[in-house]
Design a protein around this motif. Structure first.
Motif, short mmCIF file in Angstrom:
data_model
loop_
_atom_site.label_atom_id
_atom_site.label_comp_id
_atom_site.label_asym_id
_atom_site.label_seq_id
_atom_site.Cartn_x
_atom_site.Cartn_y
_atom_site.Cartn_z
N ILE A 179 0.84 -1.30 -0.08
CA ILE A 179 -0.13 -0.02 -0.16
C ILE A 179 1.13 1.29 0.01
CG2 ILE A 179 -1.97 -1.17 1.10
CD1 ILE A 179 -1.34 0.15 3.74
N GLY A 180 2.11 1.16 -0.06
CA GLY A 180 3.09 2.25 -0.29
C GLY A 180 3.72 2.85 1.35
N ARG A 181 3.23 2.33 2.13
CA ARG A 181 3.65 2.99 3.58
C ARG A 181 5.07 2.83 3.74
NH1 ARG A 181 -0.87 1.98 7.16
NH2 ARG A 181 0.74 1.94 9.12
N VAL A 182 5.71 1.64 3.23
CA VAL A 182 7.23 1.55 3.47
C VAL A 182 7.74 1.17 2.24
CG1 VAL A 182 7.02 0.85 5.72
CG2 VAL A 182 6.89 -0.90 3.77
N GLY A 183 9.20 1.25 2.02
CA GLY A 183 9.88 0.77 1.01
C GLY A 183 10.77 -0.47 1.46
N HIS A 184 12.15 -0.45 0.60
CA HIS A 184 13.04 -1.43 0.97
C HIS A 184 13.88 -1.13 2.08
CE1 HIS A 184 11.70 -3.70 -2.30
NE2 HIS A 184 12.02 -2.77 -3.25
N GLN A 185 13.74 0.09 2.95
CA GLN A 185 14.62 0.17 4.02
C GLN A 185 13.95 -0.22 5.39
OE1 GLN A 185 17.76 1.83 3.97
NE2 GLN A 185 17.20 1.68 1.66
N PRO A 186 14.81 -0.79 6.25
CA PRO A 186 14.19 -1.22 7.60
C PRO A 186 13.14 -0.55 8.26
CG PRO A 186 16.78 -1.72 7.38
CD PRO A 186 16.50 -0.79 6.13
N PHE A 187 12.17 -0.95 8.74
CA PHE A 187 11.54 0.04 9.48
C PHE A 187 10.90 -0.74 10.65
CE2 PHE A 187 9.01 -2.74 6.24
CZ PHE A 187 7.87 -3.23 7.14
N LEU A 188 10.33 -0.11 11.72
CA LEU A 188 9.94 -0.46 12.91
C LEU A 188 8.48 -0.87 12.99
CD1 LEU A 188 10.91 -0.85 16.25
CD2 LEU A 188 9.99 1.57 16.25
N VAL A 189 8.19 -1.89 13.81
CA VAL A 189 6.63 -2.21 13.90
C VAL A 189 6.45 -2.50 15.36
CG1 VAL A 189 4.87 -3.92 13.18
CG2 VAL A 189 6.51 -3.48 11.49
N ARG A 190 5.45 -1.87 15.89
CA ARG A 190 4.96 -2.40 17.24
C ARG A 190 4.19 -3.37 17.44
NH1 ARG A 190 6.16 2.93 16.52
NH2 ARG A 190 7.28 4.15 18.23
N THR A 191 4.15 -4.34 18.36
CA THR A 191 3.54 -5.41 18.66
C THR A 191 3.20 -5.58 20.24
OG1 THR A 191 4.82 -7.31 19.08
CG2 THR A 191 4.47 -6.69 16.75
#
Length: 285
Positions: free
Chosen positions: A86-98
């Motif tokens: 959906i275009g919210r992220v690309g190929h760079q690492p990103f943080l997800v909260r759980t």
């Protein structure tokens, strides 16, 4: 009213529905149970809810029985692929909260391949929680109705009971998985893995997942099984974990920080008709 738009993905046959929180807020637990049902709904191993804002991806995980899970490795890979789609992220690492902690995800150039830094494996039974008064429980006897198993307890932000076997038998997973999941040791129940060590770089596992039952594959279960076997000295730091649905690659650092890599495939995007929830029978998973 927001249309009930959902997306379906699978990671090695472990399939999840994904929706925005604006959709999930319209659904009761019973409706989620129907939605996940293989015959009365769309069918899935759970519902992933995109709960954060544009800058803070946050994942909630609902099991097919309506209970909530703290963390899911396959769920995180699928959520990462959904955010990419959906275009919210690309190929760079990103943080997800759980609910089971923060993780970093990477969608690789081949966007079917996703890596997740799952955090550190914790071998203290209180982390699961499990009612075992020891700093670690490895090769620990677990008494069931008709037999006693040697198990290892590990948390990956969610609870796991790892059973080492000489030869993996999926019938045994189906037979004993429910007993272990609901054992009095585990006040919040537990995920269960039966593990065969093939060699120092290869495991075969069968999985009984808390709130879902037998599953084709599981990311957090693969991480837990590999970590337990690493702690017991049975494998090295790079392990291929083979499941009925396929293979994940697990890397374990000296501090037991675990990284998982594996595939995700999109199945469909669809709008659920509310007639789905006009059930004439009580749905059970």
């Amino acid at each position: 009213m927001t249309p009930l738009l959902i997306h379906k993905y699978h990671g090695l046959g472990n399939d999840y529905l994904v929706c925005h929180r604006s959709v999930a807020e319209q659904l009761s637990n019973e409706q989620i149970r129907i939605l996940c049902h293989r015959h009365y709904g769309v069918g899935s191993d759970g519902l992933l809810i995109d709960s954060g804002d544009l800058n803070n991806p946050t994942l909630r995980i609902i099991n097919p029985d309506g209970s909530e899970a703290e963390k899911s490795g396959n769920g995180l890979r699928i959520y990462a692929r959904y955010l990419f789609d959906i275009g919210r992220v690309g190929h760079q690492p990103f943080l997800v909260r759980t609910a089971g902690g923060e993780v970093h995800c990477t969608v690789h150039n081949d966007f079917h391949q996703i890596s997740v830094e799952m955090g550190r494996a914790n071998f203290n039974p209180t982390a699961l929680p499990a009612l075992v008064n020891l700093p670690e429980a490895l090769n620990y006897p677990l008494a069931l109705a008709d037999e006693t198993l040697s198990v290892a307890l590990v948390s990956m932000g969610n609870p796991h009971c790892v059973v080492l076997v000489d030869k993996l038998d999926l019938a045994q997973v189906h037979r004993l998985g429910p007993q272990i999941e609901n054992h009095p040791w585990f006040p919040r129940r537990t995920n269960v893995q039966f593990v065969e060590v093939v060699d120092r770089h290869t495991l075969k596992i069968g999985i009984w997942e808390r709130g879902a039952g037998f599953t084709m594959a599981s990311g957090s279960s693969s991480c837990a099984a590999a970590s337990a076997m690493r702690r017991l000295g049975r494998v090295d730091d790079r392990i291929d974990v083979n499941m009925p649905g396929g293979q994940l690659q697990i890397t374990i650092r000296d501090d037991f920080h675990v990284c998982m890599r594996g595939p995700v495939h999109k199945i469909a995007s669809l709008t659920v008709d509310k007639d789905c929830f006009v059930a004439t029978v009580k749905v059970s998973i």
